[in-house]
Design a protein around this motif. Structure first.
Motif, PDB file in Angstrom:
ATOM      1  N   MET A   1       0.732  -1.188   0.072  1.00 25.25           N
ATOM      2  CA  MET A   1       0.102  -0.004   0.134  1.00 25.25           C
ATOM      3  C   MET A   1       0.976   1.213   0.009  1.00 25.25           C
ATOM      4  O   MET A   1       1.647   1.208   0.678  1.00 25.25           O
ATOM      5  N   ALA A   2       0.346   2.292  -0.861  1.00 27.90           N
ATOM      6  CA  ALA A   2       1.363   3.449  -0.950  1.00 27.90           C
ATOM      7  C   ALA A   2       0.867   4.560  -0.039  1.00 27.90           C
ATOM      8  O   ALA A   2      -0.495   4.334   0.297  1.00 27.90           O
ATOM      9  N   VAL A   4      -0.222   8.545   0.440  1.00 29.51           N
ATOM     10  CA  VAL A   4      -0.753   9.446  -0.543  1.00 29.51           C
ATOM     11  C   VAL A   4      -0.920  10.786   0.283  1.00 29.51           C
ATOM     12  O   VAL A   4      -1.679  10.943   1.194  1.00 29.51           O
ATOM     13  N   GLN A  20       0.343   6.617 -10.803  1.00 29.98           N
ATOM     14  CA  GLN A  20      -0.025   5.218 -10.955  1.00 29.98           C
ATOM     15  C   GLN A  20      -1.369   4.869 -10.631  1.00 29.98           C
ATOM     16  O   GLN A  20      -1.732   5.131  -9.547  1.00 29.98           O
ATOM     17  N   LEU A  22      -4.231   2.752  -8.871  1.00 27.85           N
ATOM     18  CA  LEU A  22      -4.126   2.320  -7.654  1.00 27.85           C
ATOM     19  C   LEU A  22      -5.270   1.220  -7.318  1.00 27.85           C
ATOM     20  O   LEU A  22      -5.183   0.099  -7.015  1.00 27.85           O
ATOM     21  N   CYS A  23      -6.525   1.881  -7.625  1.00 30.40           N
ATOM     22  CA  CYS A  23      -7.663   0.891  -7.383  1.00 30.40           C
ATOM     23  C   CYS A  23      -8.829   1.598  -8.307  1.00 30.40           C
ATOM     24  O   CYS A  23      -8.474   2.672  -8.913  1.00 30.40           O
ATOM     25  N   ALA A  36      -4.452  -0.085   0.619  1.00 33.85           N
ATOM     26  CA  ALA A  36      -3.849  -0.492  -0.636  1.00 33.85           C
ATOM     27  C   ALA A  36      -2.525  -0.799  -0.511  1.00 33.85           C
ATOM     28  O   ALA A  36      -1.860  -0.138   0.287  1.00 33.85           O
ATOM     29  N   VAL A  38       1.194  -0.294  -2.212  1.00 29.40           N
ATOM     30  CA  VAL A  38       1.773   0.626  -3.188  1.00 29.40           C
ATOM     31  C   VAL A  38       3.322   0.501  -3.008  1.00 29.40           C
ATOM     32  O   VAL A  38       3.948   1.209  -1.844  1.00 29.40           O
ATOM     33  N   ALA A  58      -4.805  10.065   0.975  1.00 25.98           N
ATOM     34  CA  ALA A  58      -3.864   8.944   1.031  1.00 25.98           C
ATOM     35  C   ALA A  58      -2.859   9.044   2.275  1.00 25.98           C
ATOM     36  O   ALA A  58      -2.006  10.263   1.963  1.00 25.98           O
ATOM     37  N   VAL A 114      -3.047  12.163  -4.402  1.00 27.60           N
ATOM     38  CA  VAL A 114      -4.032  11.167  -4.869  1.00 27.60           C
ATOM     39  C   VAL A 114      -5.135  11.842  -5.315  1.00 27.60           C
ATOM     40  O   VAL A 114      -5.367  12.902  -5.228  1.00 27.60           O
ATOM     41  N   GLU A 122      -5.819   7.251  -8.602  1.00 23.38           N
ATOM     42  CA  GLU A 122      -4.303   7.208  -8.919  1.00 23.38           C
ATOM     43  C   GLU A 122      -3.677   8.183  -7.861  1.00 23.38           C
ATOM     44  O   GLU A 122      -4.128   8.875  -7.055  1.00 23.38           O
ATOM     45  N   ILE A 123      -2.528   7.750  -7.630  1.00 22.54           N
ATOM     46  CA  ILE A 123      -1.572   7.966  -6.587  1.00 22.54           C
ATOM     47  C   ILE A 123      -0.210   8.522  -7.302  1.00 22.54           C
ATOM     48  O   ILE A 123       0.217   7.856  -8.274  1.00 22.54           O
TER      49      ILE A 123
END
Length: 126
Positions: A1-2, A4, A20, A22-23, A36, A38, A58, A114, A122-123
């Motif tokens: 998970m990233a 954000v 990128q 993400l979901c 998530a 990342v 995020a 995000v 997207e992140i």
């Protein structure tokens, strides 16, 4: 998970970002958190839909005080005029916009930019 950065949903392409997927929007739970994976990190995503409109944040899912990955299970609220997430373990409050802890200024959650681009979350990993 990233992780954000918290910000209002941006439907425009940002300059110089490394965005990128993400979901999907359907993976989000309004007024709650989802987590998530990342780039080797867990990111807690908070999708708020209220009188102020749609907002997406995020932040790092790892609670810096306890070391547990629980921030995505926290409760969203307002404290001292700030939109915050309350950690479910020790109840410290982190601002969603910049990750700062209200009770322990030396503690901070990492945040990432995000956005929603159509139906995709997207992140920015830059």
């Amino acid at each position: 998970m990233a992780q954000v950065s918290a910000q209002r949903i941006d439907y425009q392409m940002a300059q110089g970002g490394q965005w990128q997927a993400l979901c999907g929007r359907t993976d989000l739970v309004p007024n709650s958190g989802v987590v998530a994976w990342v780039d080797g990190a867990q990111v807690a995503l908070f999708y708020l839909h209220d009188a102020e409109g749609e907002r997406l944040f995020a932040v790092d899912n790892r609670d810096p005080l306890s070391g547990a990955n629980v921030i995505g299970r926290g409760i969203v609220g307002h404290l001292g005029g700030a939109l915050v997430i309350a950690s479910p373990l020790y109840k410290q409050h982190y601002r969603l916009d910049d990750g700062a802890c209200l009770e322990y200024p030396e503690q901070r959650l990492r945040v990432w930019p995000v956005r929603l681009r159509g139906e995709t979350v997207e992140i920015d990993l830059a």
